[in-house]
Design an enzyme around this catalytic site. Structure first.
Site, PDB file in Angstrom:
ATOM      1  N   GLU A  35       7.790  19.811  69.551  1.00 42.69           N
ATOM      2  CA  GLU A  35       8.455  19.401  70.794  1.00 42.69           C
ATOM      3  C   GLU A  35       8.193  20.494  71.837  1.00 42.69           C
ATOM      4  OE1 GLU A  35      10.129  16.909  72.415  1.00 42.69           O
ATOM      5  OE2 GLU A  35      10.346  18.377  74.025  1.00 42.69           O
ATOM      6  N   GLN A  36       7.748  20.071  73.022  1.00 48.90           N
ATOM      7  CA  GLN A  36       7.394  21.058  74.049  1.00 48.90           C
ATOM      8  C   GLN A  36       8.607  21.810  74.624  1.00 48.90           C
ATOM      9  OE1 GLN A  36       5.470  18.919  77.250  1.00 48.90           O
ATOM     10  NE2 GLN A  36       7.289  17.756  77.783  1.00 48.90           N
ATOM     11  N   ARG A 109      23.059   8.758  74.767  1.00 55.49           N
ATOM     12  CA  ARG A 109      21.715   9.118  74.286  1.00 55.49           C
ATOM     13  C   ARG A 109      21.757  10.343  73.385  1.00 55.49           C
ATOM     14  NH1 ARG A 109      17.084   7.669  76.904  1.00 55.49           N
ATOM     15  NH2 ARG A 109      17.429   5.912  78.249  1.00 55.49           N
ATOM     16  N   TYR A 218      29.456   0.528  81.382  1.00 61.07           N
ATOM     17  CA  TYR A 218      30.044   0.277  80.054  1.00 61.07           C
ATOM     18  C   TYR A 218      30.571   1.586  79.478  1.00 61.07           C
ATOM     19  CZ  TYR A 218      25.150   1.502  78.765  1.00 61.07           C
ATOM     20  OH  TYR A 218      23.927   2.094  78.651  1.00 61.07           O
ATOM     21  N   ASP A 295       7.452   4.972  73.880  1.00 64.91           N
ATOM     22  CA  ASP A 295       6.999   4.888  75.272  1.00 64.91           C
ATOM     23  C   ASP A 295       5.537   5.291  75.442  1.00 64.91           C
ATOM     24  OD1 ASP A 295       9.410   3.952  76.097  1.00 64.91           O
ATOM     25  OD2 ASP A 295       9.887   5.626  77.442  1.00 64.91           O
TER      26      ASP A 295
END
Ligand SMILES: Cc1cc2nc3c(=O)[nH]c(=O)nc-3n(C[C@H](O)[C@H](O)[C@H](O)COP(=O)(O)OP(=O)(O)OC[C@H]3O[C@@H](n4cnc5c(N)ncnc54)[C@H](O)[C@@H]3O)c2cc1C
Length: 391
Positions: A35-36, A109, A218, A295
């Site tokens: 992971e960068q 998230r 929500y 993605d």
């Protein structure tokens, strides 16, 4: 080390990268993930989880962990942002779970990302490395060699690009340039439950459809937080997910809407902005021992709330294919792409259609209201069964 026991390398530790690492390890395959960023982190915002994600999470034993911090909205409601009129209300409780075999949930998230991170940390088959950017790779036919930002060269059995919308690995495999700018911008903010006026707090996912705008809210994290997302048309372009959004720009699009919308928008001090992009679907995103996921493979607009769900579906399928052909990652990646491209392409295309539908004006909006407002609950479920009933 024998080539067959070398780890699979993953570029990117977002939701897609972490769940892929976990699913591979779940199949007994060692993984090294780069992971960068200096730490594993997600942006502060909500995410909706359709029943299709729970179907695959159940297979790998993570369904309950994801649901633990989530909120289960009783319904999804659509209202006219100019008049307040109810357009449609789709129950998401028992009848929904009975129809699709799984629940609907909304979560922070950071919570789903944190659950996937913890699951990876508890596996001795996964090595997680931060501040490591994948700058390049070579496919040598029987292994891949990756170059990191610190100049280190690392070899592995294969490479999976989970490096998101602006994937560098995609440049080499698909070569379709920069993502398509949709002309839509999303502003997001999160409130504490206590900061939401009682008369505005709703347990449902509520979408206010306006001309060239929509606004969704929500609850999150077992109802302790409240997620707000305001989307409007704009030509502004800025890469990334965390720029500050100018309030006055947003306000021009929403000031004429009903007080339930404007009063809620007024509660947010600082908005964060996403310029919404996607890409045209492609049939193939694997080349030899290198493939893409999430993605990086099929970025989509958020109007069906499915990007992370699709990445998770990808991960489970990919791991199954690799487990079925551990010595032939190229064949496994090919089988994975073949199984996934039509479903993800349909979701990419339909997400654009839903965006138009939410932002309709005039007669088009009237037709929309008539079409969806006249549906029975079963008919509403039938309309989305291709997505929620899968994969
Ligand atoms: C406004 C909005 C709302 C959304 N709502 C929903 C929703 O309700 N439900 C849903 O399912 N989806 C939703 N999505 C989509 C979802 O957020 C994405 O599809 C999902 O986060 C993609 O995950 P990813 O891991 O593929 O990519 P990313 O989250 O972009 O992760 C990529 C990771 O790779 C790292 N990276 C990049 N390049 C390199 C490199 N060279 N080397 C090493 N690391 C690298 C990055 O730092 C990052 O950590 C929404 C999206 C938006 C914009």
């Amino acid at each position: 080390m024998a080539r067959g026991s070398e780890p699979i390398l993953i570029s990117g530790g977002g939701i897609g990268g972490l769940i892929t690492a976990y699913c591979l390890a779940h199949q007994g395959i060692p993984v090294r993930l780069f992971e960068q960023s200096a730490e594993f982190k997600e942006v502060g915002a909500g995410i909706q989880l359709g029943p299709n994600i729970f179907k695959v999470l159940e297979k790998v034993g993570l369904k309950d962990a994801v649901l633990a911090d989530a909120h289960r909205p009783p319904a999804q409601e659509m209202r006219d942002a100019l008049t307040g009129k109810l357009i449609t209300n789709i129950p998401l409780g028992e009848t929904f779970a009975k129809r699709f075999g799984q629940p609907y949930a909304v979560t922070h998230r950071a919570d789903i990302h944190g659950t996937f991170l913890q699951a990876c940390q508890s596996s001795n088959l996964i090595t997680l490395e931060t501040s490591r950017r994948v700058d390049g790779y070579e496919d040598h036919g029987d292994h891949v060699a990756v170059t990191l930002n610190n100049g280190e060269h690392v070899t592995g059995r294969a490479l999976i690009g989970c490096d998101g919308m602006w994937s560098k690995i995609r440049d080499r495999i698909v070569g379709d340039g920069t993502p398509r700018v949709s002309g839509h911008i999303a502003y997001r903010g999160v409130l504490k439950r206590a900061d939401v006026p009682d008369d505005l707090w709703r347990p449902d996912v509520v979408l206010w459809a306006g001309p060239r705008t929509h606004f969704v809210h929500y609850p999150l994290r077992r109802g302790e937080l409240y997620n707000l997302v305001a989307v409007f048309h704009s030509d502004h372009y800025e890469e990334g997910w965390n720029a500050e959004g100018a309030k006055d720009v947003m306000w021009q699009h929403f000031k004429m809407q009903v007080p339930q919308v404007t009063r809620m928008l007024e509660r947010i001090e600082t908005w964060r902005m996403w310029v919404l992009c996607d890409r045209e679907p492609v049939k193939d995103w694997s080349k030899g021992r290198v493939t893409l996921l999430g993605d990086a493979a099929h970025p989509m607009l958020q109007y069906l709330a499915q990007g992370a769900c699709m990445a998770t579906e990808d991960a489970v399928t990919l791991a199954e294919k690799v487990a079925a052909a551990p010595d032939d990652p190229a064949a496994a990646f090919n089988a994975y792409t073949q199984e996934r491209y039509l479903r993800t392409a349909r979701t990419q295309i339909m997400a654009r259609v839903y965006g138009e539908f939410y932002h309709a004006r005039g007669v088009t909006a009237e037709l929309r209201d008539m079409a969806v407002g006249g549906r029975t609950v079963e008919e509403s479920y039938d309309g989305i069964a291709w997505l929620y009933g899968g994969p």
